[in-house]
Enzyme design. Structure first.
Site, mmCIF file in Angstrom:
data_model
loop_
_atom_site.group_PDB
_atom_site.id
_atom_site.type_symbol
_atom_site.label_atom_id
_atom_site.label_comp_id
_atom_site.label_asym_id
_atom_site.label_seq_id
_atom_site.Cartn_x
_atom_site.Cartn_y
_atom_site.Cartn_z
ATOM 1 N N ASP B 10 32.712 38.225 41.784
ATOM 2 C CA ASP B 10 33.729 38.950 41.034
ATOM 3 C C ASP B 10 33.341 40.430 41.133
ATOM 4 O OD1 ASP B 10 35.681 39.655 39.134
ATOM 5 O OD2 ASP B 10 34.231 39.411 37.496
ATOM 6 N N ASP B 12 34.592 43.616 38.870
ATOM 7 C CA ASP B 12 34.375 44.351 37.605
ATOM 8 C C ASP B 12 33.493 43.528 36.663
ATOM 9 O OD1 ASP B 12 36.150 46.403 38.495
ATOM 10 O OD2 ASP B 12 37.841 45.130 37.948
#
Lengths: 193, 166
Positions: B10, B12
């Site tokens: 992922d 952020d």
């Protein structure tokens, strides 16, 4: 007797009326069509599976695509996982019924294909296992089910949830939706046919 | 061949710091989390490939364009490469949550696209690292090993723990 017949018909009409007014299910049908057209245009295929009445729905819908719906046009690669009784009985007998569809899916499913699992309860183990295997391999997963989508809900990319908990009504809606999908896929794929 | 197959990251909250209540729209707002850059280059040594899978609904909301995001990603990749790391591909979902698309995590469309692009991905030897439950759900749906990171247990800490057992 006559009133019971009418009761059945009116419960079916009621079910269809719910679907007619269900924007969510129609939006999801639209998504299934768009993804299917994209898959066929990329030379991918559509696979179907289910048990009992849903097994016949699976092969019925697959046949509308690989055979023909309305138009004279080239075939589309669609198949049901339940159509070889020698395979089903062998795998059920030797490895367990739960493995029947996941194993066939592993054999023929490829990333970018689409698997449609049909289960009125949303919990049929062999269908769930096939959808799980399909996710792992990279197929787009679609579930046809009833109002309580069961385990399918957390596994499928798109859920077609018929707003009923009555198995015959759910199955009637599944074949209606199957027909809608086949008709529009055909129109989109072969606009000149 | 490396010890592990594919690492799905992922973005952020894993690679860069999340901003409070708004989206990271350009590279001046993009701050690498401490240790993330070193971790990525170390992870390159034990994974066959590293890809990013990131929800970016700021695009559908109109707060940034796909071009803005691509520029940001090019700049991010430059820094990662400069520190000796490599990201094989970036997948992003530009849709709004309410559009109920098939790519926004916890849905699995981005991971499935990676499997189409890299057909040899072996799920059981692959990991998805995220900071939210939606990341973890997407990873589990695809039978990937999943790790949830946070401010204390960062990508860097996880990398250390992984290297310790190899």
């Amino acid at each position: 007797m006559k009133s019971r017949i009418k009761e059945c018909i009116s419960s079916s009409v009621e079910n269809y009326t719910c679907i007619l007014n269900d924007k969510n299910i129609q939006a999801n049908i639209e998504k299934v069509i768009a993804l299917s057209v994209k898959a066929f245009k990329n030379d991918k295929k559509m696979l179907f599976c289910g048990n009992g009445g849903s097994a016949s729905d699976a092969q019925h819908i697959a046949a509308e695509l690989s055979g023909r719906f309305y138009a004279n046009r080239p075939p589309l690669y669609a198949e049901a996982l339940n159509v070889n009784s020698s395979y089903i009985t062998a795998v059920a007998n030797d490895l367990g019924y739960d493995k029947t569809y996941s194993r066939m899916l592993e054999a023929c499913g490829r990333a970018g294909d689409i698997l449609v699992g049909i289960s009125t309860s949303g919990n049929s183990k062999n269908v769930i296992k096939a959808l799980e295997k399909a996710n792992e391999i990279g197929l787009t997963t679609i579930g046809f089910t009833g109002i309580n989508a069961g385990k399918m809900n957390s596994i499928c990319d798109i859920i077609i949830e018929v707003p009923s908990d009555d198995t015959p009504r759910i199955q009637e809606a599944h074949i209606l939706i199957g027909h809608i999908i086949c008709q529009i896929i055909e129109e989109e794929m072969f606009p000149d046919a | 061949m490396h010890s592990y197959d594919t690492l799905f990251l992922d973005r952020d909250g894993v690679i860069n710091k999340k901003l409070e209540g708004r989206y990271v729209c350009n590279f001046s707002e993009f701050k690498f989390i401490t240790g993330a850059l070193d971790a990525i280059s170390e992870l390159n040594n034990i994974f066959n490939r590293i890809v990013i899978v990131t929800n970016q609904q700021g695009i559908a909301k109109g707060v940034m364009s796909e071009a803005d995001l691509n520029i940001l990603h090019t700049q991010m990749l430059n820094v990662i490469e400069h520190s000796g790391g490599k990201i094989d591909k970036i997948y992003y979902c530009p849709h709004l949550e309410e559009m109920d698309c098939i790519c926004r995590k916890p849905k699995t469309g981005m991971i499935k696209n990676a499997i189409i692009d890299f057909p040899n991905i072996i799920a059981e030897n692959s990991f998805l690292i995220g900071d939210s439950d939606t990341d973890i759900k997407a990873g589990k749906r695809m039978s990937l090993n999943t790790v949830k990171v946070d401010n204390a247990f960062t990508l860097s800490k996880w990398t250390d723990s992984l290297l310790a057992v190899i």
